[in-house]
Design a protein around this motif. Structure first.
Motif, PDB file in Angstrom:
ATOM      1  N   TRP A 136       0.819  -1.210   0.000  1.00 17.89           N
ATOM      2  CA  TRP A 136       0.000   0.000   0.000  1.00 17.89           C
ATOM      3  C   TRP A 136       0.853   1.261   0.000  1.00 17.89           C
ATOM      4  N   LEU A 177      -1.958  -0.880  -7.558  1.00 18.92           N
ATOM      5  CA  LEU A 177      -2.200  -1.240  -8.948  1.00 18.92           C
ATOM      6  C   LEU A 177      -1.399  -2.470  -9.366  1.00 18.92           C
ATOM      7  N   LEU A 178      -0.108  -2.482  -8.972  1.00 20.68           N
ATOM      8  CA  LEU A 178       0.723  -3.644  -9.296  1.00 20.68           C
ATOM      9  C   LEU A 178       0.228  -4.906  -8.595  1.00 20.68           C
ATOM     10  N   PRO A 190       4.803   3.272  -4.181  1.00 18.23           N
ATOM     11  CA  PRO A 190       4.116   3.937  -5.299  1.00 18.23           C
ATOM     12  C   PRO A 190       3.624   2.909  -6.321  1.00 18.23           C
ATOM     13  N   TYR A 191       2.392   3.120  -6.748  1.00 16.04           N
ATOM     14  CA  TYR A 191       1.728   2.210  -7.671  1.00 16.04           C
ATOM     15  C   TYR A 191       1.652   0.783  -7.119  1.00 16.04           C
ATOM     16  N   GLY A 192       1.776   0.654  -5.811  1.00 17.76           N
ATOM     17  CA  GLY A 192       1.729  -0.670  -5.211  1.00 17.76           C
ATOM     18  C   GLY A 192       0.382  -1.343  -5.341  1.00 17.76           C
TER      19      GLY A 192
END
Length: 633
Positions: A87, A94-95, A90-92
């Motif tokens: 969480w 989404l990935l 960054p972009y965690g």
């Protein structure tokens, strides 16, 4: 109470039938089916991902249920920490969502179903095998027969396996409890049917489980034939007879086969004072490898003991052992065999007496009684036939003492013969040889007659040399392949096998004074002064020999004393003319103590010589002992 009639609309089905077959309803059904197919194609990825997420969720719940309660807290903390890290990266999220969807798509993919069960051809083969067993494994009056014509073969065959060629490789079948599995005839009948229906040309092992009423058929691989003579990793008292199946023994040995080194399961024969099978009997057809096995045993025995060889066939197959260290003699003639075996019998008695005296005195046994002595007799029945023709004693009678008391005296007897002459073997040989080997093609009755039990395998289609069966005492019958140990002096032997056998031969013996061997006796003439006496070649009696004039062409020159290396030879003459004393008279009695002066360990053959004069006047050398001279007259 009377039944009420049904409504008219339910009793008259004509309107409903017309509605079901109307054109508008058919078009609606077709449109619905087309829409469903289109929706399935459009939403197929979502369906796949959903199915995969469902499988992953089920696997996660199962993993959580299997986790002990005391470990669930740390596991939940670890999962929460991973979620928090994802969480915060960054972009965690989404990935993570992309990764979860990819894992769901992989887990939910449609897998090609694995074909289970036999194919159509394999099913037909199993059904034919089942029908062939029905006459032998069924009985009248059985209320629920396991084997019946047209019955279910899947009930009878619990396990089965086929190879890549579609041939039966393993089969586990059940049979009724009333089948007479304790009788050999019943077993053989079932084994013959299975052998014929499973495919000829291969070797099968049959394992009967009487407790569970099951029979297991297994296809056996061919035994390796590329193992040549070599040094085997064994302890003193252990002899490798050959190699067998891995599941038959609990031991392996490193061997060199061809250009690679691997582990092979051996058939180890243990000899010595604690052995239950101290002597060996080998039977087979001509050319099946019996002499090869005896040669292999002799090479292994020479590592820790002495060897006496009796070549009854007179083929010279043991010529490579002549003059080697530890080889006390190699005899193929009747006179030499009688002298050798007589000495071996007396040597066995001497060892017993010396060991008994040492034990009574509280001392250890003498060293000369603890060194193993091997008596290897190849086709002794051939010499027995010659002995009967010439009116002499059977050489096998001198094997009685070594056979009965050889275990305590460290004396081992190995006898090899052929099936055609096995009836001529003496009773002591048959009674005291508990270790048995059968080589070459043999029927079940022949194997049973020799080994005392039938083999649990079918005969091979092609029998290579050295192939057969072995049984040590009351153990089970084992398949056997003898290591290739050909005669290195034979021109037909390959260079690789020749070098392998020559590398195992001990060094040649040399006299104590370091001089070389001599030539045979030549008419009583004095030989060269530099010529030495070889312990295993005819002795030159021209060296310090006292001879007397013979009065008759029928006189015989006898050796008065056993020859020793580096000592002179004394010869005394006796005539068989009128008035001459016979061999068993006072002259022979005077010569006997002289023969015993050399000690009990004097070599029986090759270490003594005797000269016999023929009627033609030309003498010839005969190897043997003084007693052999009397026997030859």
């Amino acid at each position: 109470m009377a039944r009420r009639p049904l409504p008219r609309i339910l009793t008259n089905s004509a309107p409903l039938a017309r509605m079901a077959h109307s054109a508008s309803l058919a078009r609606s059904r077709q449109l619905a089916r087309t829409a469903a197919d289109s929706a399935s194609d459009v939403f197929h990825p979502l369906i796949t991902i959903g199915r995969g997420l469902r499988r992953l969720g089920a696997a996660g719940r199962g993993r959580w249920a299997e986790t002990p309660r005391d470990q669930r807290g740390p596991l939940a903390f670890f999962v929460g920490a991973c979620v928090l890290v994802v969480w915060l990266v960054p972009y965690g999220p989404l990935l993570a969502l992309i990764g979860v969807m990819g894992a769901g798509a992989w887990a939910g993919r449609e897998r090609t179903p694995v074909a289970t069960g036999p194919s159509e051809a394999e099913t037909e083969r199993l059904r034919a095998l089942y029908e062939a067993l029905v006459p032998y494994l069924s009985a009248e009056g059985d209320p629920s027969p396991l084997y019946a014509h047209g019955g279910d073969w899947e009930r009878a065959f619990a396990e089965y396996a086929f190879d890549d060629a579609g041939r039966l490789e393993r089969l586990l079948l059940k049979y009724p409890a009333y089948f007479t599995d304790g009788e050999d005839r019943s077993r053989v009948r079932i084994e013959q049917v299975l052998y014929a229906k499973a495919g000829r040309g291969r070797e099968y092992r049959f394992t009967w489980d009487e407790l569970a009423n099951q029979l297991t058929l297994t296809v056996l691989d061919a035994l390796p034939v590329d193992i040549a003579a070599q040094r085997f990793v064994t302890s003193p008292g252990e002899t490798v007879l050959g190699f067998t199946d891995p599941e038959s023994v609990q031991r392996t040995l490193p061997v060199t086969g061809g250009e690679e080194t691997r582990d092979a399961p051996p058939v180890v024969w243990r000899t010595g004072q604690r052995s239950t099978e101290p002597h060996l009997l080998v039977l087979g057809q001509p050319g099946t490898g019996a002499t090869t096995l005896l040669r292999s045993i002799a090479l292994q025995a020479l590592q820790h003991g002495d060897v006496l060889v009796i070549d009854g066939g007179g083929t010279g197959e043991y010529g490579c052992l002549v003059g080697r260290h530890g080889v006390l003699g190699v005899e193929s003639g009747l006179a030499g065999a009688l002298a050798t075996l007589e000495w071996a019998s007396h040597e066995t008695e001497r060892r017993l007496i010396a060991g008994n005296r040492a034990r009574q005195a509280g001392d250890a046994a003498p060293d000369d009684t603890r060194r193993p002595l091997w008596i290897i007799a190849d086709r002794p029945t051939a010499l027995s036939h010659v002995a009967v023709a010439e009116g002499r004693d059977d050489p096998q009678q001198w094997l009685q003492v070594p056979l009965r008391h050889g275990r305590a005296a460290q004396v081992t007897v190995v006898v090899a013969d052929q099936f055609e002459t096995a009836e001529l073997l003496s009773d002591p040989v048959r009674a005291h040889t508990k270790a048995r080997v059968v080589l070459g093609p043999a029927t079940t009755e022949e194997v049973r007659a020799v080994l005392g039990a039938p083999p649990h395998t079918t005969p091979p289609a092609q029998v290579p040399p050295g192939r057969g069966y072995a049984r040590l005492g009351s153990a089970s019958v084992l398949r056997l392949q003898v290591p290739a140990t050909p005669d290195p002096l034979d021109d037909a032997t390959g260079p690789a096998h020749r070098e392998a056998v020559l590398a195992l031969l001990p060094e040649r013996t040399v006299p104590a004074d370091g001089v070389g061997p001599t030539e045979p006796v030549n008419g009583g003439k004095r030989g060269d002064a530099d010529t030495a006496v070889d312990a295993r070649k005819p002795v030159d009696v021209g060296k310090q020999v006292d001879t007397r004039k013979q009065t008759d062409a029928d006189k015989v020159v006898k050796v008065g004393k056993v020859v020793q290396v580096g000592k002179a030879v004394e010869v005394a003459s006796s005539a068989r003319a009128d008035g001459a004393e016979p061999d068993d008279g006072p002259a022979a009695a005077d010569a006997a103590p002289e023969a015993e002066e050399t000690g009990p360990m004097a070599e029986p053959v090759g270490a003594s010589a005797r000269v016999r004069t023929e009627k033609g006047g030309e003498p010839r050398v005969i190897k043997g002992s003084v007693e052999a001279v009397r026997a030859e007259r």
